[in-house]
Design a protein around this motif. Structure first.
Motif, short mmCIF file in Angstrom:
data_model
loop_
_atom_site.label_atom_id
_atom_site.label_comp_id
_atom_site.label_asym_id
_atom_site.label_seq_id
_atom_site.Cartn_x
_atom_site.Cartn_y
_atom_site.Cartn_z
N UNK A 26 41.81 39.82 42.25
CA UNK A 26 42.45 38.43 41.80
C UNK A 26 41.21 37.46 41.88
N UNK A 27 40.26 37.72 42.70
CA UNK A 27 39.22 36.82 42.77
C UNK A 27 38.29 36.91 41.63
N UNK A 28 38.16 38.14 40.92
CA UNK A 28 37.37 38.39 40.02
C UNK A 28 37.29 37.22 38.87
N UNK A 29 36.08 37.04 38.20
CA UNK A 29 36.04 36.08 37.11
C UNK A 29 37.45 36.16 36.33
N UNK A 30 37.98 37.15 36.09
CA UNK A 30 38.94 37.28 35.02
C UNK A 30 40.21 36.43 35.54
N UNK A 31 40.89 36.68 36.78
CA UNK A 31 42.03 36.34 37.04
C UNK A 31 41.81 34.62 37.75
N UNK A 32 40.57 34.47 38.18
CA UNK A 32 40.26 33.20 38.38
C UNK A 32 41.27 32.52 39.47
N UNK A 33 41.41 33.25 40.63
CA UNK A 33 42.20 32.60 41.71
C UNK A 33 41.54 31.27 42.11
N UNK B 103 34.37 56.49 38.43
CA UNK B 103 33.61 55.39 37.96
C UNK B 103 33.96 53.97 38.54
N UNK B 104 35.38 53.96 38.75
CA UNK B 104 35.92 52.56 39.31
C UNK B 104 35.37 52.56 40.90
N UNK B 105 35.10 53.67 41.64
CA UNK B 105 35.03 53.65 42.93
C UNK B 105 33.54 53.14 42.80
N UNK B 106 32.54 53.84 42.05
CA UNK B 106 31.07 53.50 42.20
C UNK B 106 30.78 52.17 41.56
N UNK B 107 31.64 51.47 40.58
CA UNK B 107 31.37 50.32 40.14
C UNK B 107 31.47 49.40 41.38
N UNK B 108 32.59 49.68 42.13
CA UNK B 108 33.08 48.58 43.20
C UNK B 108 31.96 49.02 44.33
N UNK B 128 34.16 42.29 36.58
CA UNK B 128 35.27 41.73 35.36
C UNK B 128 34.99 42.95 34.41
N UNK B 129 34.05 43.56 34.46
CA UNK B 129 34.12 45.22 33.44
C UNK B 129 34.87 46.02 34.11
N UNK B 130 34.84 46.04 35.35
CA UNK B 130 35.66 47.16 36.05
C UNK B 130 37.15 46.84 35.84
N UNK B 131 37.79 45.52 35.46
CA UNK B 131 38.82 45.39 35.13
C UNK B 131 39.28 46.18 34.06
N UNK B 132 38.33 46.42 33.04
CA UNK B 132 38.75 47.23 31.91
C UNK B 132 39.39 48.76 32.32
N UNK B 133 38.92 49.26 33.55
CA UNK B 133 39.17 50.53 33.74
C UNK B 133 40.61 50.47 34.45
N UNK B 140 47.79 53.84 30.99
CA UNK B 140 47.95 55.23 30.69
C UNK B 140 49.12 55.76 31.72
N UNK B 141 49.16 55.27 32.96
CA UNK B 141 50.04 55.85 33.95
C UNK B 141 51.07 54.66 34.65
N UNK B 142 50.84 53.48 34.32
CA UNK B 142 51.95 52.53 34.83
C UNK B 142 51.60 51.89 36.11
N UNK B 143 50.36 52.23 36.77
CA UNK B 143 49.85 51.43 37.86
C UNK B 143 48.57 51.37 37.88
N UNK B 144 47.97 50.36 38.43
CA UNK B 144 46.37 49.95 38.54
C UNK B 144 45.98 50.96 39.63
N UNK B 145 46.57 51.20 40.89
CA UNK B 145 45.78 51.88 41.67
C UNK B 145 46.38 53.02 42.30
#
Lengths: 300, 381
Positions: A26-33, B103-108, B128-133, B140-145
């Motif tokens: 939520x803090x990321x640039x995309x959502x701009x909290x 990918x998601x974990x390593x990017x974080x 912000x690019x991780x948001x694409x994932x 695909x699944x209906x939940x982000x986490x």
């Protein structure tokens, strides 16, 4: 410090990190909290708003309380995620204390497992009285998002298939005065869609609605009321009429030779469990069925 | 004069609740004590109170960052205990989600590295690019986490041609991100100079401490469960296992950055060769059997042990998480380091405390803390 700047402190109280990454997102640039005038601080002393994720276990409880006491008044607390509200899947564990509202007063309950970043921003904006505009596409959830339940009141028979399948025991079915009440507790749900897959009547569906913030924990429910039918022998309420019709349809579909005895089967099924137990032998059953047939002929 | 500093459980340098007792002498760390238990949620015990199917979702919630890893590993253990057959398509879909999660974990982890080094440009771009994932997961699944992809005997969610199309678009974009990150690790990159030579974990020590995953590979040991004991579709996919040489923070993070490229390759290969067919196999009846599942989670090898006793509820589930093995390497890595580098070094093992916490017993007489095994608890009784 700038005027009207709102400082937030995030406290992880034995959570699974799911809600924590969503707060980071939520803090990321995309959502701009931060555009709400919100800043996340490292010290609870500087913050006025506390986001708590997870309900807290025995060991962390005291530290969590200390964090709350360090906050600046008026001390707004938002419980983020179902774990902070009711401990969700972990309820009943030996190391579980809490949930969060036993450690401190909670102002807002945000259901979800985890809540989407837009839901977090929305909830914060609502508590703080700030306006936001949900302009971009990504504020909308995907079409198959697993959010708030919608219950089809016509289709639900309170058969408790979902209650038994639910991994977090978020579904309560209680009966009273000829009515069965099905209660989906949003603050306990893990939004895993098991109920939707378990339902034989397609009565429950998880919708795209993701803004599930409640000031009152008791209000976070989806309820269906199901009317029951009476036992034609003793007159007590026992099962939903739709369930009887469905059972007859299934028997008719599976065994064609029974199809013409529909009416007889219906009569037999309108007997409650106690009355059925009274039947001791085949002759007794035949006599009872004859009585029932006569009874249904008399009544309009 | 030695000084004992207690860090945590709520501290700006830690992203999760955990406490360290660090002894500092002349601004160098001489002794490290780890105090666990702030995220202990009695999961192993809870698993024996729910049915096999319900436990899939509990396993998923062990950790919010490795939810596909935990549920895949649990399902594999149960599948071998119940003699289930997993269809080919389901195995491939599991691999796709497994690598997306890596990918998601390593990017974080890399974003946090950038944050600690005050490289805010990198931090913002990676996040912000991780948001694409995350969008991909939701689509695909209906939940982000907590995706809820796995079930016993296969997967619950099938990939449609439209979602596969979206997957390909995202992997193409993330390739550019990974190249960008690798540039920061080059000879004159922003990361390189700041993290080289810090928090060294030599090869012998790494093996002696039994660390796993990128922490082990960073120390130059080529070990990867996906290669050694292939599960899901990894036996049929081609990939390399990147290793470091010196075992410092730089090597560990570089291994992660290079693994993202391998993951992207694997996802594309798996999508290209995705077999047709059912996604769920027949589930057998539980018998009295014990089984073990192993997977290579983003942080290293994850092991589940499941004991079935003929009912629909497991009799015992044991989880050995990768962070549990890695966390004790801090006591080695942090020695002789500046206190200012504490956060950098701790984050270089990408620790995950939510999955690690074990029961701790505190001896009241001498206030000695010790982590005990279940067998010794039984003996005390």
């Amino acid at each position: 410090m700038k005027n009207r700047e709102i400082c937030i402190y995030r406290a992880d109280a034995s959570s699974c990190n799911g809600c924590d990454i969503e707060i980071v997102a939520a803090l990321s640039p995309r959502y701009r909290l931060h555009e709400l005038g919100v800043r996340v601080v490292d010290k609870p002393e500087e913050a006025g708003v506390l986001l708590v994720t997870g309900g807290g276990n025995i060991k962390i409880g005291g530290d969590l309380r200390k964090v709350y006491e360090k906050l600046q008044p008026p001390r707004i607390v938002v419980a983020v995620g179902s774990c902070a509200i009711s401990w969700e899947a972990f309820a009943g564990g030996y190391s579980i204390a809490g949930p969060a509202d036993e450690t401190m007063p909670v102002n807002l309950y945000l259901c979800g497992c985890p809540p989407r970043p837009p839901a977090i921003i929305n909830a914060l904006a609502n508590t703080l009285g700030v306006k936001i505009n949900e302009r971009e596409d990504f504020w909308r959830p995907s079409p198959n998002f697993r959010g708030k339940h919608s219950l089809d009141l016509e289709a639900c028979t309170a058969c408790s298939a979902c209650e038994q399948a639910c991994p977090t025991r978020a579904i309560e079915i209680t009966g009273k005065d000829g009515r069965q009440t099905v209660k989906y507790l949003l603050g306990k749900c893990s939004y895993c869609q098991t109920c939707e897959r378990a339902c034989p009547f397609d009565a429950v569906r998880l919708t795209e609605e993701y803004r599930l913030a409640f000031r009152d924990k008791e209000a976070a429910v989806v309820v269906a009321d199901v009317e029951l039918t009476k036992c034609i022998e003793c007159g007590s309420f026992f099962v939903a009429p739709r369930q009887i019709e469905d059972a007859i349809d299934r028997i008719g579909g599976k065994a064609k030779e029974y199809a013409e005895y529909r009416e007889n089967m219906r009569n037999a099924m309108k007997l409650c469990l106690n009355c059925r137990r009274k039947i001791v032998n085949v002759r007794g059953a035949k006599r009872l069925l004859a009585q029932l047939a006569a009874k249904t002929l008399e009544s309009p | 004069m030695a000084q004992v500093i207690r860090i945590g459980p709520y501290d700006p340098t830690l992203f999760e609740p955990m406490a360290f007792e660090v002894t500092v002498k002349d601004r160098k760390i001489v002794k490290v004590d780890i105090d666990l238990g702030y995220a202990h949620r009695s999961i192993e015990k809870l698993m024996t109170t729910k049915t096999f199917h319900q436990d899939v979702f509990l396993a998923e919630r062990v950790c919010g960052i490795c939810s596909a890893a935990h549920s895949t590993c649990y399902c594999q253990a149960v599948e071998s205990a119940l003699d289930c057959y997993v269809p080919d398509r389901a195995r491939y879909i599991r691999s796709v989600f497994f690598e997306l999660e890596r990918l998601e974990s390593h990017y974080l982890a890399l974003a946090l590295l950038a944050h600690i080094l005050h490289e805010e440009g990198h931090f913002r771009r990676i996040l912000s690019e991780r948001e694409l994932l995350m969008d991909l997961f939701e689509l695909a699944t209906g939940n982000r986490v907590h995706y809820g992809v796995n079930t016993i005997g296969g997967v619950r969610i099938d990939l449609t041609p439209e979602s596969i199309q979206k997957f390909r678009g995202v992997t193409a974009r993330l390739r550019r991100l990974s190249d960008h990150i690798l540039e920061a690790f080059s000879e004159k990159g922003e990361f390189t100079t700041k993290i080289r030579g810090k928090g060294v974990l030599p090869r012998e020590k790494a093996l002696a401490l039994g660390v796993v995953g990128p922490t082990l590979r960073g120390s130059g040991v080529k070990s990867d469960t996906r290669k050694e004991d292939p599960y899901a579709a990894y036996g049929e996919l081609e990939f390399e296992v990147p290793v470091g040489s010196d075992g410092d923070v730089y090597d560990r993070q570089l291994v992660r950055a290079r693994e993202t490229i391998e993951s992207l390759n694997m996802i594309e290969e798996a999508l290209d060769s995705l077999p047709d067919g059912p996604i769920q196999g027949e589930v057998g009846f539980p018998s009295e059997k014990e089984a073990v599942g192993r997977v290579e989670a983003p942080r290293g090898e994850l092991v589940y042990f499941v004991k079935a006793n003929g009912t629909d509820v497991p009799e015992r589930v044991k989880i050995r998480t990768p962070s549990y093995m890695n966390n004790y390497s801090f006591t080695e890595m942090l020695l002789d380091q500046e206190l200012a580098d504490f956060q950098l070094i701790v984050e270089s093992a990408d620790p995950c405390f939510s999955c690690t916490d074990r029961l701790t017993i505190i001896n009241q007489e001498n206030e000695k803390r010790e982590i005990v095994s279940l067998s010794s608890l039984r003996r005390e009784k």
